[in-house]
Design a protein around this motif. Structure first.
Motif, PDB file in Angstrom:
ATOM      1  N   VAL A 173       0.845  -1.197   0.000  1.00  0.00           N
ATOM      2  CA  VAL A 173       0.000   0.000   0.000  1.00  0.00           C
ATOM      3  C   VAL A 173       0.880   1.247   0.000  1.00  0.00           C
ATOM      4  N   LYS A 174       1.907   1.240   0.843  1.00  0.00           N
ATOM      5  CA  LYS A 174       2.800   2.400   0.939  1.00  0.00           C
ATOM      6  C   LYS A 174       3.487   2.684  -0.390  1.00  0.00           C
ATOM      7  N   GLU A 175       3.925   1.638  -1.084  1.00  0.00           N
ATOM      8  CA  GLU A 175       4.595   1.818  -2.377  1.00  0.00           C
ATOM      9  C   GLU A 175       3.642   2.393  -3.417  1.00  0.00           C
ATOM     10  N   VAL A 176       2.421   1.902  -3.448  1.00  0.00           N
ATOM     11  CA  VAL A 176       1.442   2.406  -4.422  1.00  0.00           C
ATOM     12  C   VAL A 176       1.077   3.848  -4.103  1.00  0.00           C
ATOM     13  N   MET A 177       0.898   4.162  -2.825  1.00  0.00           N
ATOM     14  CA  MET A 177       0.577   5.538  -2.439  1.00  0.00           C
ATOM     15  C   MET A 177       1.711   6.476  -2.830  1.00  0.00           C
TER      16      MET A 177
ATOM     17  N   MET B 256       3.815  10.927  -6.425  1.00  0.00           N
ATOM     18  CA  MET B 256       5.005  11.517  -7.035  1.00  0.00           C
ATOM     19  C   MET B 256       4.664  12.317  -8.288  1.00  0.00           C
ATOM     20  N   ASP B 257       5.576  13.181  -8.637  1.00  0.00           N
ATOM     21  CA  ASP B 257       5.465  13.984  -9.847  1.00  0.00           C
ATOM     22  C   ASP B 257       5.546  13.051 -11.053  1.00  0.00           C
ATOM     23  N   ALA B 258       4.711  13.289 -12.041  1.00  0.00           N
ATOM     24  CA  ALA B 258       4.665  12.424 -13.226  1.00  0.00           C
ATOM     25  C   ALA B 258       6.002  12.362 -13.956  1.00  0.00           C
ATOM     26  N   GLN B 259       6.851  13.356 -13.761  1.00  0.00           N
ATOM     27  CA  GLN B 259       8.140  13.393 -14.460  1.00  0.00           C
ATOM     28  C   GLN B 259       9.274  12.744 -13.655  1.00  0.00           C
ATOM     29  N   ASP B 260       8.972  12.172 -12.520  1.00  0.00           N
ATOM     30  CA  ASP B 260      10.006  11.611 -11.660  1.00  0.00           C
ATOM     31  C   ASP B 260      10.366  10.194 -12.105  1.00  0.00           C
ATOM     32  N   GLN B 261      11.170  10.103 -13.165  1.00  0.00           N
ATOM     33  CA  GLN B 261      11.546   8.805 -13.731  1.00  0.00           C
ATOM     34  C   GLN B 261      12.314   7.948 -12.741  1.00  0.00           C
ATOM     35  N   ASN B 262      13.166   8.554 -11.929  1.00  0.00           N
ATOM     36  CA  ASN B 262      13.947   7.778 -10.966  1.00  0.00           C
ATOM     37  C   ASN B 262      13.049   7.066  -9.966  1.00  0.00           C
ATOM     38  N   ALA B 263      11.978   7.713  -9.548  1.00  0.00           N
ATOM     39  CA  ALA B 263      11.044   7.085  -8.609  1.00  0.00           C
ATOM     40  C   ALA B 263      10.329   5.906  -9.274  1.00  0.00           C
ATOM     41  N   ILE B 264       9.997   6.042 -10.536  1.00  0.00           N
ATOM     42  CA  ILE B 264       9.341   4.947 -11.265  1.00  0.00           C
ATOM     43  C   ILE B 264      10.311   3.770 -11.383  1.00  0.00           C
TER      44      ILE B 264
ATOM     45  N   SER C 244      12.878   3.090  -9.505  1.00  0.00           N
ATOM     46  CA  SER C 244      13.106   2.547  -8.168  1.00  0.00           C
ATOM     47  C   SER C 244      11.922   1.674  -7.734  1.00  0.00           C
ATOM     48  N   PHE C 245      10.717   2.137  -8.006  1.00  0.00           N
ATOM     49  CA  PHE C 245       9.501   1.383  -7.688  1.00  0.00           C
ATOM     50  C   PHE C 245       9.530   0.022  -8.378  1.00  0.00           C
ATOM     51  N   MET C 246       9.829   0.020  -9.665  1.00  0.00           N
ATOM     52  CA  MET C 246       9.857  -1.219 -10.429  1.00  0.00           C
ATOM     53  C   MET C 246      10.983  -2.136  -9.935  1.00  0.00           C
ATOM     54  N   ASP C 247      12.133  -1.558  -9.598  1.00  0.00           N
ATOM     55  CA  ASP C 247      13.267  -2.336  -9.101  1.00  0.00           C
ATOM     56  C   ASP C 247      12.918  -3.032  -7.785  1.00  0.00           C
ATOM     57  N   LYS C 248      12.242  -2.334  -6.888  1.00  0.00           N
ATOM     58  CA  LYS C 248      11.847  -2.913  -5.602  1.00  0.00           C
ATOM     59  C   LYS C 248      10.896  -4.097  -5.790  1.00  0.00           C
ATOM     60  N   LEU C 249      10.119  -4.060  -6.857  1.00  0.00           N
ATOM     61  CA  LEU C 249       9.164  -5.145  -7.119  1.00  0.00           C
ATOM     62  C   LEU C 249       9.825  -6.333  -7.811  1.00  0.00           C
ATOM     63  N   GLY C 250      11.004  -6.121  -8.406  1.00  0.00           N
ATOM     64  CA  GLY C 250      11.716  -7.235  -9.025  1.00  0.00           C
ATOM     65  C   GLY C 250      12.150  -7.026 -10.464  1.00  0.00           C
ATOM     66  N   LEU C 251      11.860  -5.870 -11.041  1.00  0.00           N
ATOM     67  CA  LEU C 251      12.288  -5.593 -12.408  1.00  0.00           C
ATOM     68  C   LEU C 251      13.517  -4.687 -12.348  1.00  0.00           C
ATOM     69  N   PRO C 252      14.689  -5.220 -12.703  1.00  0.00           N
ATOM     70  CA  PRO C 252      15.929  -4.439 -12.579  1.00  0.00           C
ATOM     71  C   PRO C 252      15.871  -3.107 -13.341  1.00  0.00           C
ATOM     72  N   VAL C 253      16.498  -2.100 -12.764  1.00  0.00           N
ATOM     73  CA  VAL C 253      16.553  -0.770 -13.383  1.00  0.00           C
ATOM     74  C   VAL C 253      17.122  -0.864 -14.794  1.00  0.00           C
ATOM     75  N   ALA C 254      18.144  -1.688 -14.981  1.00  0.00           N
ATOM     76  CA  ALA C 254      18.773  -1.827 -16.298  1.00  0.00           C
ATOM     77  C   ALA C 254      17.769  -2.280 -17.356  1.00  0.00           C
ATOM     78  N   VAL C 255      16.733  -2.986 -16.948  1.00  0.00           N
ATOM     79  CA  VAL C 255      15.703  -3.445 -17.884  1.00  0.00           C
ATOM     80  C   VAL C 255      14.632  -2.372 -18.051  1.00  0.00           C
ATOM     81  N   SER C 256      14.091  -1.873 -16.943  1.00  0.00           N
ATOM     82  CA  SER C 256      12.973  -0.923 -17.032  1.00  0.00           C
ATOM     83  C   SER C 256      13.365   0.402 -17.668  1.00  0.00           C
ATOM     84  N   GLU C 257      14.620   0.845 -17.489  1.00  0.00           N
ATOM     85  CA  GLU C 257      15.012   2.129 -18.076  1.00  0.00           C
ATOM     86  C   GLU C 257      15.116   2.072 -19.600  1.00  0.00           C
ATOM     87  N   LYS C 258      15.183   0.868 -20.153  1.00  0.00           N
ATOM     88  CA  LYS C 258      15.240   0.723 -21.611  1.00  0.00           C
ATOM     89  C   LYS C 258      13.868   0.457 -22.226  1.00  0.00           C
ATOM     90  N   MET C 259      12.875   0.214 -21.382  1.00  0.00           N
ATOM     91  CA  MET C 259      11.531  -0.093 -21.885  1.00  0.00           C
ATOM     92  C   MET C 259      10.851   1.180 -22.400  1.00  0.00           C
TER      93      MET C 259
END
Length: 81
Positions: A27-31, A36-44, A46-61
């Motif tokens: 709940v805390k992660e979704v809230m 967050m600001d829609a332009q905050d790519q680092n937060a997105i 980081s969110f995906m990385d915490k769930l299990g999708l490595p930053v190296a993968v999500s930043e290229k998507m």
């Protein structure tokens, strides 16, 4: 009255032939994601990385795929009964 919340949920995500197991966000992660600001790519990323999708993968998507993934994860939580 008994309340059975079941087990934690994992999502199997396939992207470019690789499989990633993402856990259900808290709940805390979704809230935090909604606040967050829609332009905050680092937060997105980081969110995906915490769930299990490595930053190296999500930043290229493409952003459309990241948005679809987040919408699906958050939508699955709201549809749980």
């Amino acid at each position: 009255m008994d309340i059975d919340l079941g087990q934690d949920v994992s999502f199997k995500v396939t992207y470019n032939g690789s499989v990633y197991m993402l856990r259900e966000p808290s709940v805390k992660e979704v809230m935090g994601l909604k606040d967050m600001d829609a332009q905050d790519q680092n937060a997105i990323l980081s969110f995906m990385d915490k769930l299990g999708l490595p930053v190296a993968v999500s930043e290229k998507m493409p952003i459309s795929k990241v948005k679809r993934l987040i919408d699906t994860l958050v939508g699955a939580i709201s549809e749980k009964k």
